[in-house]
Write an enzyme that holds these catalytic residues in place. Structure first.
Site, mmCIF file in Angstrom:
data_model
loop_
_atom_site.group_PDB
_atom_site.id
_atom_site.type_symbol
_atom_site.label_atom_id
_atom_site.label_comp_id
_atom_site.label_asym_id
_atom_site.label_seq_id
_atom_site.Cartn_x
_atom_site.Cartn_y
_atom_site.Cartn_z
ATOM 1 N N ASP A 405 0.743 -1.100 -0.051
ATOM 2 C CA ASP A 405 -0.023 -0.105 0.064
ATOM 3 C C ASP A 405 1.072 1.406 0.095
ATOM 4 O O ASP A 405 1.876 1.092 0.530
ATOM 5 C CB ASP A 405 -0.841 0.086 1.258
ATOM 6 C CG ASP A 405 -1.873 1.067 1.582
ATOM 7 O OD1 ASP A 405 -2.456 1.445 0.486
ATOM 8 O OD2 ASP A 405 -1.488 1.938 2.276
ATOM 9 N N GLU A 458 1.269 -0.485 -5.293
ATOM 10 C CA GLU A 458 0.530 0.400 -5.387
ATOM 11 C C GLU A 458 1.119 1.851 -5.625
ATOM 12 O O GLU A 458 1.656 2.528 -4.334
ATOM 13 C CB GLU A 458 -0.579 0.564 -4.308
ATOM 14 C CG GLU A 458 -1.714 1.893 -4.719
ATOM 15 C CD GLU A 458 -2.321 2.458 -3.701
ATOM 16 O OE1 GLU A 458 -3.306 3.239 -3.820
ATOM 17 O OE2 GLU A 458 -1.606 2.436 -2.490
#
Length: 724
Positions: A405, A458
């Site tokens: 993330d 990401e």
């Protein structure tokens, strides 16, 4: 052995002594005598139980400090029999009679950031020492004045199990007999300013259900895995040449028994595995399931990095989940959050009273927007914590990959900061050199130890080499989310079809950079929240056009180079935005359009999984060729997807609701072309235009090709042909 002075007695009984093992336990006084001391505030009487003596201890302080002197030639084994004020008796081995387990090599590797299995040493571990069953507790708190284990087994009293510090390692340790799986505990830390902190275990394998936040002793070592076939196959898998269709799931809101009643990991596995196979998903990606206190955070503010959330069951229940997926040929990817952590008092923040896991300077150590701390990646013990955590999920839980993330927030020191709110690196730049080195280290170790394991970034910027090999100065990720494709394609589709001809570049621009990284096309949870609308509600037009547009979008997505990811509910056109607090609207499958879309989705993903040209060359220009990019007036594009054996699929898209009859498409070879997919079929609630079994090519050069086919293009549709 020094005689206890009043000053030491006072420090011991007030839990203020740095090294309680120096006085407590058994110690040699001279050649013929040993002294044993124990601190137990809940005891009135203490008796020695041994082959040497069964004498009673002398109480040398009213706060529960006891002492006995025994004549003996050598150290001997013994137990302690306590009698409490209520005459209740309990017997145990002396915790202060055991030698350290965390050894010199452990200290060296941990301090150097290369103790990759540090979770096997730090935390709470059920074990036997000298045939004594109990739990070994170890924690890193280098700046603490004193650390104790407190829990259900000692009345949460920090005086009873004060830990020993192991040299300059900053690691504190104690083995406590009779503590077993299911017992709850925390670390009581006295800071240098004499504040008392109660902290959950950073390495705990299990935690209490929120809002409680104590750690739970849990033995994770006796699960019987049955996924050896999957694991063997995975280690030899070349993901680049395989289809990858990922279903992103939030465990708390995919489906619920009742409105406020979660499915547990086992129930979730049993339901999900059937659904995943029906819809031709190859992988499931779980939004963070590491322990987190706040449902509203969706799991992105983690307080228990080594513990699957107790909301859904035990660690072994989650092992069942992974094992079930693997036995059904479904890979499991976890959303992993090494970019920041919350400021909850029981968690990592200011763990020993100092900025331990985080930077002290808020310009480096805090995300002001998010209200969270940033890990100090340059501190060896901290990077070791995170890297060992990634390895832990791979080894202990057989996880197949991590979606990392907020990578951009880690790579740039000025991420979401104004001038003066960040500190440049040593070269004056904005790159976070320590985080970059962390990623290289992480990916190198994962590739070496777990062949076939995937790391997915990401990352939303143009940072170079995210998916390049570390030896080529890349970060070493396998895949990167294609945020540019997602943004441009959705922006294009949200426009009324009449205006799309002015924005042809938005739907074609992704091919300019598609092979600069190994991309995964991601329609994630972030695209269906906070007023962005659900996928079906993004589409313009009346209800028929909305569904036609969405079918067209998915047809385009599943033929575009790159692996695929779709957020739950999007496959059957959930109307509402995603709400973490409620189940998906499964009743919609009783509606004609939603049911038809579900049928369509199963078919388009089945085509994707079974046609090599659609996936075998995703990361190289040889797998893609434009047929026509220039028909912006009609908002039509066409291209070829190719495999390693020069097989190809002709992909044609009509982005308007206008039927295009006698539309000619150039093709590379002469022969019979079979229509293998048409998103406008009536079984999908389409208009059923352009449905043909096959068509002969003509010797009419078109679009720079020697041959062509003349077809009818249905409205708002994507169609595929292959050479028969």
């Amino acid at each position: 052995m020094p005689i206890l002075r009043q000053e030491e007695i006072k420090k011991l009984v007030s839990a203020d002594y740095y090294d309680p093992f120096y006085f407590l336990g058994i110690h040699k006084m001279n050649k013929k005598q040993f002294v044993i001391r124990t601190l137990q505030p809940f005891a009135e009487v203490v008796q020695l139980v041994s082959d040497i003596s069964n004498d009673f201890f002398k109480k040398i302080d009213e706060n529960g400090l006891f002492e006995i002197i025994i004549d003996a030639n050598d150290f001997f084994e013994y137990e302690l029999l306590y009698t409490g004020k209520n005459k209740k008796k309990w017997q145990t081995k002396d915790p202060y009679s055991f030698l350290p387990v965390f050894g010199d090599l452990d200290k060296y590797l941990f301090k150097n950031g290369t103790h990759y299995n540090i979770y096997e040493k730090l935390g709470a571990h059920v074990m036997k020492i000298k045939d004594v069953e109990g739990t070994l507790f170890s924690v890193w708190a280098p700046n603490a004045k004193r650390v104790s284990v407190v829990g259900s087994f000692n009345g949460w009293d920090g005086r009873i199990h004060q830990m020993r510090v192991l040299g300059d390692s900053g690691v504190w340790e104690i083995f406590i007999p009779n503590v077993k799986s299911g017992d709850i505990y925390k670390y009581e830390i006295k800071t240098q300013s004499n504040d008392i902190l109660l902290k959950s275990d950073p390495y705990a394998f299990f935690n209490e259900m929120r809002p409680a936040n104590a750690s739970v002793v849990f033995d994770i070592n006796d699960f019987k895995w049955k996924d050896s076939k999957w694991m063997k196959k995975r280690s030899k898998n070349n993901f680049k040449e395989k289809p990858m269709n990922v279903y992103e799931v939030h465990a708390g809101s995919w489906k619920r028994k009742e409105e406020n009643n979660f499915l547990n990991y086992k129930e979730l596995a049993d339901d999900l595995v059937v659904y995943l196979k029906e819809n031709n998903f190859t992988h499931i990606e779980l939004m963070p399931i590491s322990e987190h206190p706040l449902d509203m955070s969706w799991g992105y503010q983690i307080t228990g990095y080594f513990a699957p959330s107790s909301r859904f069951g035990t660690p072994k229940d989650f092992m069942y989940f992974v094992d079930k997926m693997h036995r059904n040929n479904i890979g499991v990817i976890l959303d992993w959050v090494p970019g920041h952590f919350p400021k909850d008092e029981h968690s990592l923040g200011r763990f020993d009273g100092t900025a331990l896991y985080e930077h002290k300077d808020p310009r480096l150590g805090e995300h002001i927007d998010w209200g969270t701390y940033i890990f100090n990646y340059g501190r060896n013990e901290v990077s070791n914590f995170l890297i060992s955590n990634a390895l832990f999920w791979a080894k202990i839980y057989h996880i197949d990959g991590l979606r990392v993330d907020a990578v951009a927030s880690m790579l740039y020191l000025d991420y979401s900061r104004k001038d003066g709110e960040w500190i440049p690196n040593k070269y004056g730049g904005r790159e976070n050199l320590e985080a970059i080195e962390f990623f290289k280290h992480l990916n190198s170790i994962l590739k070496n130890d777990f062949p076939g394991f995937l790391t997915i970034a990401e990352e939303s910027t143009s940072f170079p080499g995210v998916t390049q090999k570390v030896e080529n100065n890349g970060l070493g990720f396998d895949l990167k989310w294609n945020m540019g494709w997602m943004h441009d394609s959705l922006e294009y589709f949200e426009k009324e079809p009449i205006y799309r001809k002015y924005h042809q570049n938005e739907i074609t621009f992704s091919m300019v950079y598609s092979f600069s990284e190994n991309f995964i096309l991601s329609i994630s949870h972030d695209e269906v929240v906070y007023g962005k609308k659900s996928m079906i509600e993004k589409m313009p037009g009346d209800l028929w056009q909305k569904f036609a547009n969405l079918r067209l979008y998915y047809t385009f997505m599943y033929s575009h180079p790159g692996k695929k990811l779709l957020f739950m509910g999007s496959e059957f056109a959930q109307y509402k935005e995603w709400d973490f607090n409620h189940s998906l609207d499964w009743h919609l499958l009783n509606e004609e359009y939603n049911y038809s879309l579900s049928k369509f989705f199963k078919d388009i993903t089945n085509i994707y999984l079974n046609k090599k040209p659609l996936y075998e060359i995703d990361f190289d220009p040889t797998g893609f060729e434009w047929i026509d990019i220039n028909d912006s007036e009609n908002s039509i594009i066409s291209f070829l997807r190719k495999d390693n054996n020069n097989n190809f699929i002709v992909c044609i898209f009509n982005f308007t609701p206008v039927i295009r009859e006698n539309y000619r498409i150039g093709v590379p070879k002469s022969g019979i072309y079979k229509q293998i997919f048409n998103s406008d079929k009536d079984i999908y609630s389409g208009s059923n235009w352009g449905i043909i079994e096959e068509i002969n090519s003509e010797n009419i050069p078109w679009h720079g090709k020697d041959f062509s086919i003349n077809i009818t293009l249905p409205p708002l549709s994507g169609i595929f042909f292959e050479l028969k």
